[in-house]
Design a protein around this motif. Structure first.
Motif, PDB file in Angstrom:
ATOM      1  N   GLN A 147       4.054  -5.805   0.829  1.00  0.00           N
ATOM      2  CA  GLN A 147       2.630  -5.599   1.077  1.00  0.00           C
ATOM      3  C   GLN A 147       2.023  -4.463   0.247  1.00  0.00           C
ATOM      4  O   GLN A 147       0.918  -4.595  -0.280  1.00  0.00           O
ATOM      5  CB  GLN A 147       2.377  -5.294   2.566  1.00  0.00           C
ATOM      6  N   HIS A 148       2.734  -3.337   0.136  1.00  0.00           N
ATOM      7  CA  HIS A 148       2.143  -2.181  -0.536  1.00  0.00           C
ATOM      8  C   HIS A 148       2.407  -2.222  -2.039  1.00  0.00           C
ATOM      9  O   HIS A 148       3.094  -3.107  -2.548  1.00  0.00           O
ATOM     10  CB  HIS A 148       2.674  -0.875   0.068  1.00  0.00           C
ATOM     11  N   GLY A 149       1.856  -1.242  -2.731  1.00  0.00           N
ATOM     12  CA  GLY A 149       2.059  -1.145  -4.171  1.00  0.00           C
ATOM     13  C   GLY A 149       3.252  -0.263  -4.484  1.00  0.00           C
ATOM     14  O   GLY A 149       4.250  -0.247  -3.757  1.00  0.00           O
ATOM     15  N   ALA A 150       3.134   0.481  -5.577  1.00  0.00           N
ATOM     16  CA  ALA A 150       4.234   1.364  -5.965  1.00  0.00           C
ATOM     17  C   ALA A 150       4.486   2.430  -4.908  1.00  0.00           C
ATOM     18  O   ALA A 150       5.629   2.825  -4.658  1.00  0.00           O
ATOM     19  CB  ALA A 150       3.925   2.020  -7.308  1.00  0.00           C
ATOM     20  N   LEU A 151       3.419   2.892  -4.275  1.00  0.00           N
ATOM     21  CA  LEU A 151       3.513   3.915  -3.231  1.00  0.00           C
ATOM     22  C   LEU A 151       3.047   3.316  -1.912  1.00  0.00           C
ATOM     23  O   LEU A 151       2.109   2.516  -1.883  1.00  0.00           O
ATOM     24  CB  LEU A 151       2.652   5.128  -3.591  1.00  0.00           C
ATOM     25  N   ASP A 152       3.682   3.706  -0.849  1.00  0.00           N
ATOM     26  CA  ASP A 152       3.311   3.240   0.488  1.00  0.00           C
ATOM     27  C   ASP A 152       2.612   4.391   1.206  1.00  0.00           C
ATOM     28  O   ASP A 152       3.253   5.250   1.814  1.00  0.00           O
ATOM     29  CB  ASP A 152       4.556   2.795   1.252  1.00  0.00           C
ATOM     30  N   GLY A 168      11.767  10.177   4.825  1.00  0.00           N
ATOM     31  CA  GLY A 168      11.124  10.102   3.525  1.00  0.00           C
ATOM     32  C   GLY A 168      10.140   8.961   3.488  1.00  0.00           C
ATOM     33  O   GLY A 168      10.223   8.024   4.276  1.00  0.00           O
ATOM     34  N   GLY A 169       9.213   9.042   2.580  1.00  0.00           N
ATOM     35  CA  GLY A 169       8.239   7.970   2.446  1.00  0.00           C
ATOM     36  C   GLY A 169       8.412   7.193   1.166  1.00  0.00           C
ATOM     37  O   GLY A 169       7.489   6.518   0.719  1.00  0.00           O
ATOM     38  N   SER A 170       9.586   7.285   0.562  1.00  0.00           N
ATOM     39  CA  SER A 170       9.813   6.656  -0.736  1.00  0.00           C
ATOM     40  C   SER A 170       9.908   5.149  -0.605  1.00  0.00           C
ATOM     41  O   SER A 170      10.460   4.612   0.371  1.00  0.00           O
ATOM     42  CB  SER A 170      11.102   7.194  -1.362  1.00  0.00           C
ATOM     43  N   THR A 171       9.392   4.472  -1.612  1.00  0.00           N
ATOM     44  CA  THR A 171       9.498   3.021  -1.687  1.00  0.00           C
ATOM     45  C   THR A 171      10.691   2.642  -2.562  1.00  0.00           C
ATOM     46  O   THR A 171      11.293   3.480  -3.233  1.00  0.00           O
ATOM     47  CB  THR A 171       8.224   2.435  -2.305  1.00  0.00           C
ATOM     48  N   ILE A 172      11.003   1.365  -2.560  1.00  0.00           N
ATOM     49  CA  ILE A 172      12.081   0.872  -3.422  1.00  0.00           C
ATOM     50  C   ILE A 172      11.741   1.127  -4.883  1.00  0.00           C
ATOM     51  O   ILE A 172      12.619   1.444  -5.694  1.00  0.00           O
ATOM     52  CB  ILE A 172      12.330  -0.625  -3.148  1.00  0.00           C
ATOM     53  N   ILE A 200       5.534   1.644 -13.525  1.00  0.00           N
ATOM     54  CA  ILE A 200       6.495   0.536 -13.491  1.00  0.00           C
ATOM     55  C   ILE A 200       5.918  -0.630 -12.712  1.00  0.00           C
ATOM     56  O   ILE A 200       6.059  -1.798 -13.094  1.00  0.00           O
ATOM     57  CB  ILE A 200       7.834   1.012 -12.879  1.00  0.00           C
ATOM     58  N   PHE A 201       5.250  -0.311 -11.604  1.00  0.00           N
ATOM     59  CA  PHE A 201       4.687  -1.367 -10.758  1.00  0.00           C
ATOM     60  C   PHE A 201       3.614  -2.159 -11.507  1.00  0.00           C
ATOM     61  O   PHE A 201       3.411  -3.340 -11.257  1.00  0.00           O
ATOM     62  CB  PHE A 201       4.094  -0.748  -9.492  1.00  0.00           C
ATOM     63  N   GLU A 202       2.921  -1.493 -12.423  1.00  0.00           N
ATOM     64  CA  GLU A 202       1.896  -2.179 -13.221  1.00  0.00           C
ATOM     65  C   GLU A 202       2.512  -3.150 -14.223  1.00  0.00           C
ATOM     66  O   GLU A 202       1.867  -4.102 -14.659  1.00  0.00           O
ATOM     67  CB  GLU A 202       1.044  -1.154 -13.972  1.00  0.00           C
TER      68      GLU A 202
END
Length: 663
Positions: free
Chosen positions: A109-114, A134-138, A169-171
């Protein structure tokens, strides 16, 4: 009147509510605008903090795999880490599902950052008074693995850089691509990086065949691989696995029924040995040593980074024939050891490499590539090639008495002369070099090296394929080298004979048929031979060696109507015994000896004194009969024996190199 008054109040309240509602909407719009402006400005500021093009990926190691010429795996050349990359389609669906469920539930659902996750983690950390979540994403985790490293330092500049790189990277990548890369890079403990290495390490199976409970176990490891190591902490690993399963249920990946069934199961461990297991260890060990050299200037670095798929030259059919040929002759556990090497003379490709101990004990020492043993008369073709290349005629005649004293200065030994004996002191008489080679007459070859010079013979040996250093302890400057007073390995001597079989073109022994890099592209391998003998000199030497098999000391090696050239070799006191020979398509050397020392080969399998024409020639024959049985019968090139300087040696002594006999 009361009714009218109530109506006026209602209209006034309605107007007030409309004004308040309008004000609230206006304020909300202003706040949203401010937040959007702040978010946009913040993102632009964030994106200005890094440049993906300027960041070099970390050097992440990956295993390289070696295969036989028909695709059977020989073994793994480990990098600092065990890693095998796979596309997402070749990973069990349960693993990405479990990973997302436990690591980043809102990944899709979220982008590079949640941002929701960041706020939740901030609240948890604030309420506990220290960092607990932590709030880190994959995507952020992938950035750490690829570009930043997994240091535990959590500085603000590092977090900003991480968020910036994750956004960029997500872009550029889809979520599936990001997840696939993460699953190929993440550390699962025990030197296993990536899903395939982890699956092989803990379950001895490819990642495509992971079950639900196995995938859940792996998905729980990256958070604390040592704490949850299932091989050392099975209880902690089981608890963690069940946490992952509950997360999968919570996020809709599995049903309540599957959850109940899965949580009742054991860990299903089956530790693997893929990264340590080796097949054909002698050849594999030699090939891994050759790999960096074969890759050129930066070969060692390429091997360390790994990811290579290497197809070797080893032919498993020939390898099996070699083992059988030796074991069918050397039966007793007390028998000596043997080594066999086969080379394709047209390319230098090593097709078989056998080390054999009848006792069945495995050796750490590679007899084929490391055992420096006396060659006996198997060295004589080198001396013959030197004389013919210098212009001597193969029809030159020498008298070969039972014993001969050579007083040429470079041949003299401690007592002022070199005392040479023929085998069993039998008189050989006067003969040309064709017959002297067939009968392996020591006193004639002693005269020959005294005539042409030791240095010239040594240089010829090096040109033909010997790598031993001239002047070293195994290749002294002494006339006795012509009788095998050297220390050469079976691989070296096989290469010498391969040069003769190829018509005088020397190829370094080759272990690799093809090498593919981590990207799957072929890495060019330059393998050009160099001519070291004229084709006619090579043909003349081959003609002389054919006489060894047709009517000399190596008749036991004959293959019926198929032309064979070869030479026997027996060291002093029968301490080593050789037969090296070839047909146009394949060259093979067989060595027999005791690896623990220079022990005479006496009374071995009913043979009182083992010389090259006995057990080694028998093994060679048995092996080559199967190895080339299906190949067409080819003839050797016909040599031109005309020309050359005719030399007549009387059997007396005292030669100066490239001069007539002096006595």
């Amino acid at each position: 009147m009361l009714f009218a008054r109530h109506g006026r109040l209602r209209r006034r309240n309605r107007k007030r509510r409309s004004i308040l509602l309008f004000g609230a909407l206006l304020l909300a719009s202003l706040i949203a605008l401010v937040l959007a402006t702040v978010a946009f400005t913040g993102q632009q500021i964030l994106l200005s903090q890094c440049n993906l093009a300027d960041v070099r990926p970390l050097a992440l190691g990956e295993n390289s795999f070696l295969y036989t010429d028909n695709g059977q795996q020989l073994g793994v050349v480990p990098s600092a880490t065990n890693r095998q990359r796979l596309p997402l389609s070749q990973i069990s669906p349960s693993l990405p599902q479990a990973t997302v469920a436990i690591e980043d539930a809102r990944f899709w659902q979220h982008g590079a950052l949640d941002y929701q996750g960041i706020l939740r983690a901030f609240y948890q950390d604030l309420s506990k008074g220290h960092i607990v979540q932590g709030g880190s994403t994959i995507t952020q985790e992938l950035v750490r693995n690829l570009y930043i490293g997994t240091t535990k330092q959590r500085t603000l500049p590092r977090k900003i850089k991480e968020a910036c790189l994750a956004t960029k990277i997500f872009e550029q990548k889809t979520r599936k691509k990001i997840l696939a890369e993460y699953l190929n890079e993440v550390f699962y403990g025990r030197h296993a990086y990536g899903a395939q290495a982890a699956s092989r390490t803990y379950f001895s199976k490819p990642a495509s065949r992971l079950t639900l409970v196995q995938a859940a176990l792996l998905a729980g490891l990256p958070q604390a691989p040592t704490v949850f190591d299932p091989l050392t902490n099975p209880h902690a690993a089981l608890v963690r696995r069940n946490q992952v399963l509950h997360a999968m249920f919570k996020n809709g990946y599995i049903t309540a029924s599957k959850l109940r069934t899965a949580t009742r199961k054991k860990l299903e461990l089956r530790p693997g040995h893929l990264y340590t297991q080796q097949h054909q260890p002698s050849f594999f060990g030699w090939a891994t040593q050759q790999l960096p050299k074969r890759l050129g200037k930066h070969g060692q670095r390429q091997v360390e980074l790994g990811g290579l798929q290497v197809k070797t030259t080893l032919d498993m059919r020939l390898q099996g024939l070699g083992v059988h040929a030796i074991s069918s002759v050397l039966h007793s556990p007390a028998d000596p050891a043997a080594a066999l090497v086969s080379i394709d003379p047209q390319t230098g490709a090593v097709k078989a490499m056998v080390n054999y101990l009848p006792s069945g004990r495995r050796m750490q020492f590679n007899l084929a590539t490391q055992a420096k043993r006396s060659t006996g008369s198997a060295f004589k073709p080198i001396t013959l090639a030197t004389a013919l290349s210098a212009g001597d005629s193969i029809y030159s005649t020498f008298y070969g008495p039972p014993e001969l004293n050579i007083i040429t200065p470079e041949c003299r030994q401690g007592h002022g002369y070199w005392d040479v004996h023929n085998s069993a002191d039998e008189a050989a008489g006067t003969m040309n070099l064709l017959s002297a080679t067939a009968q392996s007459v020591n006193t004639i070859f002693a005269q020959l090296i005294a005539r042409i010079g030791v240095r010239n013979v040594q240089y010829m040996a090096r040109n033909l394929g010997i790598t031993e250093r001239i002047g070293g302890p195994y290749f002294r400057q002494a006339c006795a080298i012509t009788l095998g007073s050297v220390g050469f390995t079976p691989l070296e001597l096989t290469d010498v004979y391969a040069t003769l079989a190829s018509g005088g073109v020397q190829h370094d022994p080759q272990a690799f048929e093809s090498i593919r890099g981590p990207n799957g592209k072929l890495i060019p391998l330059k393998s050009t031979g160099r001519r070291v003998l004229t084709a006619n000199v090579a043909a003349q030497v081959t003609g002389a060696l054919r006489g060894v098999v047709t009517g000399g000391t190596g008749t036991a090696a004959a293959l019926g109507s198929r032309p064979v050239a070869g030479k026997t070799g027996t060291a002093e006191n029968f301490q080593d015994a050789w037969f090296c020979g070839y047909v146009p398509q394949l060259v093979t050397c067989v060595w027999i000896g005791y690896p623990k020392g220079e022990i005479p080969l006496l009374n071995v399998e009913g043979v009182g004194e083992v010389f090259g024409g006995t057990l080694p020639a028998e093994i060679w024959h048995n092996y080559m009969a199967g190895a080339v049985g299906n190949l067409p019968v080819k003839q050797f090139p016909t040599p031109d024996y005309n020309g050359g300087t005719y030399i007549s040696g009387s059997g007396t002594y005292g030669y100066s190199p490239y001069s007539s006999p002096t006595g």
